[in-house]
Design an enzyme around this catalytic site. Structure first.
Site, PDB file in Angstrom:
ATOM      1  N   ARG A   1       0.837  -1.194   0.000  1.00 15.34           N
ATOM      2  CA  ARG A   1       0.000   0.000   0.000  1.00 15.34           C
ATOM      3  C   ARG A   1       0.880   1.256   0.000  1.00 15.34           C
ATOM      4  O   ARG A   1       1.635   1.462   0.968  1.00 15.34           O
ATOM      5  CB  ARG A   1      -0.831  -0.032   1.282  1.00 15.34           C
ATOM      6  CG  ARG A   1      -1.544   1.225   1.598  1.00 15.34           C
ATOM      7  CD  ARG A   1      -2.087   1.218   3.025  1.00 15.34           C
ATOM      8  NE  ARG A   1      -2.856   2.414   3.199  1.00 15.34           N
ATOM      9  CZ  ARG A   1      -3.159   2.942   4.372  1.00 15.34           C
ATOM     10  NH1 ARG A   1      -2.774   2.350   5.493  1.00 15.34           N
ATOM     11  NH2 ARG A   1      -3.850   4.044   4.430  1.00 15.34           N
TER      12      ARG A   1
ATOM     13  N   ALA B   1      -7.130   5.492   9.344  1.00 20.98           N
ATOM     14  CA  ALA B   1      -7.963   6.675   9.096  1.00 20.98           C
ATOM     15  C   ALA B   1      -8.973   6.941  10.216  1.00 20.98           C
ATOM     16  O   ALA B   1      -9.452   8.070  10.356  1.00 20.98           O
ATOM     17  CB  ALA B   1      -8.681   6.529   7.761  1.00 20.98           C
TER      18      ALA B   1
ATOM     19  N   GLU C   1      -0.569   6.259  20.851  1.00 23.41           N
ATOM     20  CA  GLU C   1      -0.940   6.351  19.431  1.00 23.41           C
ATOM     21  C   GLU C   1       0.322   6.341  18.556  1.00 23.41           C
ATOM     22  O   GLU C   1       1.291   7.032  18.869  1.00 23.41           O
ATOM     23  CB  GLU C   1      -1.701   7.672  19.256  1.00 23.41           C
ATOM     24  CG  GLU C   1      -2.075   7.997  17.846  1.00 23.41           C
ATOM     25  CD  GLU C   1      -2.747   9.389  17.743  1.00 23.41           C
ATOM     26  OE1 GLU C   1      -2.799  10.122  18.754  1.00 23.41           O
ATOM     27  OE2 GLU C   1      -3.190   9.727  16.638  1.00 23.41           O
TER      28      GLU C   1
ATOM     29  N   HIS D   1       1.680   6.461  14.344  1.00 23.31           N
ATOM     30  CA  HIS D   1       1.468   6.544  12.892  1.00 23.31           C
ATOM     31  C   HIS D   1       2.808   6.377  12.201  1.00 23.31           C
ATOM     32  O   HIS D   1       3.795   7.006  12.604  1.00 23.31           O
ATOM     33  CB  HIS D   1       0.862   7.895  12.488  1.00 23.31           C
ATOM     34  CG  HIS D   1      -0.447   8.120  13.149  1.00 23.31           C
ATOM     35  ND1 HIS D   1      -1.580   7.459  12.762  1.00 23.31           N
ATOM     36  CD2 HIS D   1      -0.783   8.868  14.215  1.00 23.31           C
ATOM     37  CE1 HIS D   1      -2.571   7.818  13.563  1.00 23.31           C
ATOM     38  NE2 HIS D   1      -2.116   8.663  14.457  1.00 23.31           N
TER      39      HIS D   1
END
Ligand code: DQA
Length: 144
Positions: A17, A76, A97, A99
Site C-alpha cells: 500500500r 484513518a 498512538e 502513525h
C-alpha cells in the site's frame, strides 16, 4: 509487560500500500522486527489488525483488566472516530498512538487526531520505530 498492539483499516496492506508513504515492510515484518528489539524481551505482545471500527472497540473493551497498555495505529479512524476515542477513554488502560507516516506533513484532514488527548503518548512519522517508542513509553508508565 503485557501489551496489546492494535492496527486499524488498510494496515493489512502495508508493504504494498503506497510504499512511498508507508514503506516496504508488511505488518508481519514490523511485528517480527519489534519482537527482536531488546526492550521487548520478556514481554507478552499480542497483535491484532482489523478493518472494522466495532472490532477495534470490542478488542479495547476486552483488554480491560488484562493488559498493561495498548499501542494503537487506528489508520484513518484516527481522524474522525469519536467512538474509538470514547472506547480508549472508557477503559483506563494507558494507550499510545502510533502513525508510520507524519500525519502533520500530509493532507489537512490527517492533521487532526481525535484520539490524541486520550492517549499518554503520540508518535508520528517514525515508521516502525514508532512502535518501539510507544512500547518504551508504556514501560516507563507502568514501571515494570
Ligand atoms: C496512518 C496515517 C493515517 O492518516 C492513514 O489513514 C493510515 C495510516 C499511518 O500509520 O501513517 O491508514 O495511521
Amino acid at each position: 509487560m503485557n501489551i496489546l498492539i492494535l492496527n486499524g483499516p488498510n494496515l493489512n496492506l502495508l508493504g504494498v500500500r503506497e510504499p512511498e508513504v508507508y514503506g516496504y515492510d508488511s505488518l508481519d515484518d514490523i511485528e517480527s522486527w519489534l519482537n527482536k528489539q531488546p526492550e521487548v524481551e520478556g514481554s507478552e505482545i499480542a497483535w491484532f489488525q482489523t478493518n472494522h471500527e466495532g472490532e477495534l472497540i470490542d478488542k479495547i473493551h476486552s483488554a480491560m483488566g488484562n493488559v498493561d497498555g495498548i499501542i494503537i495505529n487506528p489508520g484513518a479512524f484516527t481522524h474522525y472516530s469519536y467512538a474509538l476515542r470514547d472506547a480508549i477513554a472508557s477503559v483506563n488502560i494507558p494507550t499510545v498512538e502510533v502513525h508510520l507516516s507524519d500525519i502533520y506533513a500530509r493532507e489537512e484532514f490527517r492533521k487532526v487526531s481525535v484520539i490524541k488527548d486520550v492517549c499518554i503518548g503520540h508518535f508520528t512519522g517514525l515508521g516502525k520505530e514508532g512502535y518501539a517508542e510507544a512500547f518504551k513509553t508504556l514501560e516507563r508508565e507502568s514501571g515494570k
